[in-house]
Design a protein around this motif. Structure first.
Motif, PDB file in Angstrom:
ATOM      1  N   ASP A   1       9.196  -8.407  -4.413  1.00 55.42           N
ATOM      2  CA  ASP A   1       9.779  -7.670  -3.279  1.00 55.42           C
ATOM      3  C   ASP A   1       9.307  -6.219  -3.218  1.00 55.42           C
ATOM      4  OD1 ASP A   1      11.248  -9.886  -2.397  1.00 55.42           O
ATOM      5  OD2 ASP A   1      12.912  -9.418  -3.745  1.00 55.42           O
ATOM      6  N   VAL A   2       8.070  -5.977  -3.621  1.00 60.29           N
ATOM      7  CA  VAL A   2       7.593  -4.585  -3.744  1.00 60.29           C
ATOM      8  C   VAL A   2       7.536  -3.861  -2.392  1.00 60.29           C
ATOM      9  CG1 VAL A   2       5.119  -5.172  -3.659  1.00 60.29           C
ATOM     10  CG2 VAL A   2       5.876  -3.116  -4.891  1.00 60.29           C
ATOM     11  N   VAL A   3       7.266  -4.580  -1.294  1.00 60.35           N
ATOM     12  CA  VAL A   3       7.160  -3.908   0.012  1.00 60.35           C
ATOM     13  C   VAL A   3       8.492  -3.259   0.384  1.00 60.35           C
ATOM     14  CG1 VAL A   3       6.860  -4.280   2.496  1.00 60.35           C
ATOM     15  CG2 VAL A   3       5.272  -5.348   0.881  1.00 60.35           C
ATOM     16  N   ALA A   4       9.543  -4.057   0.393  1.00 60.82           N
ATOM     17  CA  ALA A   4      10.859  -3.537   0.796  1.00 60.82           C
ATOM     18  C   ALA A   4      11.413  -2.556  -0.233  1.00 60.82           C
ATOM     19  CB  ALA A   4      11.841  -4.692   0.992  1.00 60.82           C
TER      20      ALA A   4
ATOM     21  N   ARG B   1      -3.145  -5.410   5.748  1.00 61.91           N
ATOM     22  CA  ARG B   1      -4.026  -4.673   6.656  1.00 61.91           C
ATOM     23  C   ARG B   1      -4.394  -3.308   6.072  1.00 61.91           C
ATOM     24  NH1 ARG B   1      -4.274  -0.936  10.732  1.00 61.91           N
ATOM     25  NH2 ARG B   1      -2.223  -0.094  10.212  1.00 61.91           N
ATOM     26  N   GLU B   2      -3.390  -2.615   5.552  1.00 59.63           N
ATOM     27  CA  GLU B   2      -3.620  -1.262   5.027  1.00 59.63           C
ATOM     28  C   GLU B   2      -4.421  -1.284   3.721  1.00 59.63           C
ATOM     29  OE1 GLU B   2       0.359   0.334   4.888  1.00 59.63           O
ATOM     30  OE2 GLU B   2       0.533   0.356   7.076  1.00 59.63           O
TER      31      GLU B   2
ATOM     32  N   VAL C   1       4.726  -7.202   4.660  1.00 60.47           N
ATOM     33  CA  VAL C   1       3.639  -7.812   3.892  1.00 60.47           C
ATOM     34  C   VAL C   1       2.351  -7.832   4.715  1.00 60.47           C
ATOM     35  CG1 VAL C   1       2.858  -9.973   2.822  1.00 60.47           C
ATOM     36  CG2 VAL C   1       5.196  -9.179   2.447  1.00 60.47           C
ATOM     37  N   GLU C   2       2.485  -8.082   6.022  1.00 62.00           N
ATOM     38  CA  GLU C   2       1.302  -8.120   6.893  1.00 62.00           C
ATOM     39  C   GLU C   2       0.675  -6.724   6.989  1.00 62.00           C
ATOM     40  OE1 GLU C   2       4.561  -9.316   8.275  1.00 62.00           O
ATOM     41  OE2 GLU C   2       3.948 -10.909   6.913  1.00 62.00           O
TER      42      GLU C   2
ATOM     43  N   TYR D   1       0.850  -1.187   0.000  1.00 61.15           N
ATOM     44  CA  TYR D   1       0.000   0.000   0.000  1.00 61.15           C
ATOM     45  C   TYR D   1       0.888   1.240   0.000  1.00 61.15           C
ATOM     46  CZ  TYR D   1      -3.236   3.625   1.288  1.00 61.15           C
ATOM     47  OH  TYR D   1      -3.970   4.787   1.271  1.00 61.15           O
ATOM     48  N   VAL D   2       0.654   2.109  -0.964  1.00 58.69           N
ATOM     49  CA  VAL D   2       1.437   3.340  -1.096  1.00 58.69           C
ATOM     50  C   VAL D   2       0.474   4.513  -1.100  1.00 58.69           C
ATOM     51  CG1 VAL D   2       3.020   4.625  -2.586  1.00 58.69           C
ATOM     52  CG2 VAL D   2       3.200   2.137  -2.439  1.00 58.69           C
TER      53      VAL D   2
END
Ligand code: DAT
Ligand code: MG
Length: 153
Positions: free
Chosen positions: A79-82, A125-126, A120-121, A5-6
């Motif tokens: 690996d989009v989160v990091a 949630r977001e 990722v968690e 989420y961005v």
């Protein structure tokens, strides 16, 4: 495939950084699977920043994040989160390196332009706070063959 989420915060919208920021993620190769503009209210701010309620900066943070429209998006990729966290730069722009969004476009922690999920968690949630399942698009991009060695799921 991983999702995050961005959110371009109210200062990013006001400062005409929406196109620049989305462009960075697009050019990187990430896929936009959801996007909308909205104005957060106090309840949403408390939900999004639940972990920060009660901290000394929370009231200023809630006032800032509800002060104008934001652009909310869901990005998908390996690996989009990091990677988005790295592209955003350190929470305090004073510590964010050049080439990062906060390093290039922000000065103070209370006006740091962009949000990205920290795990990722958190992303799951977001995403659920801002998007319904029907608002997220599953689609293929032909260019993914030029971004990934092996065709992504
Ligand atoms: P991030 O946005 O990098 O995930 P965070 O989750 O720790 O950082 O904090 C959420 C937001 O709250 C952050 O973008 C800016 C604000 N904030 C965090 N720490 C702060 C501090 N010490 N003083 C003022 N604002 C702060
Ligand atoms: Mg955070």
């Amino acid at each position: 495939m991983e999702r995050t989420y961005v959110m371009i915060k109210p200062d990013g919208v006001q400062r005409n950084l929406v196109g620049e920021i989305i462009s960075r993620f697009e050019k990187k190769g990430f896929k936009i699977v959801g996007m909308k503009m909205l104005q957060m209210d106090r309840a949403m701010a408390e939900k999004h920043y639940a972990e920060h309620i009660g901290k000394p900066f929370f009231e200023a943070l809630a006032a800032y994040i509800t002060s104008g429209p934001v652009v909310a998006m869901v990005l998908e990729g390996k690996d989009v989160v990091a990677t988005v966290r790295a592209m955003n730069g350190a929470t305090n722009p004073a510590n964010a390196g050049p080439g990062t969004i906060r390093g290039d476009f922000a000065i103070e922690v209370g006006r740091n332009v962009i949000h990205g999920s920290d795990s990722v968690e958190s992303a799951e949630r977001e995403i659920a706070i801002y998007f319904s399942a029907e608002e997220l698009c599953e689609y293929r991009k032909v260019l993914d063959n030029w971004i990934y060695e092996e065709s992504p799921e």
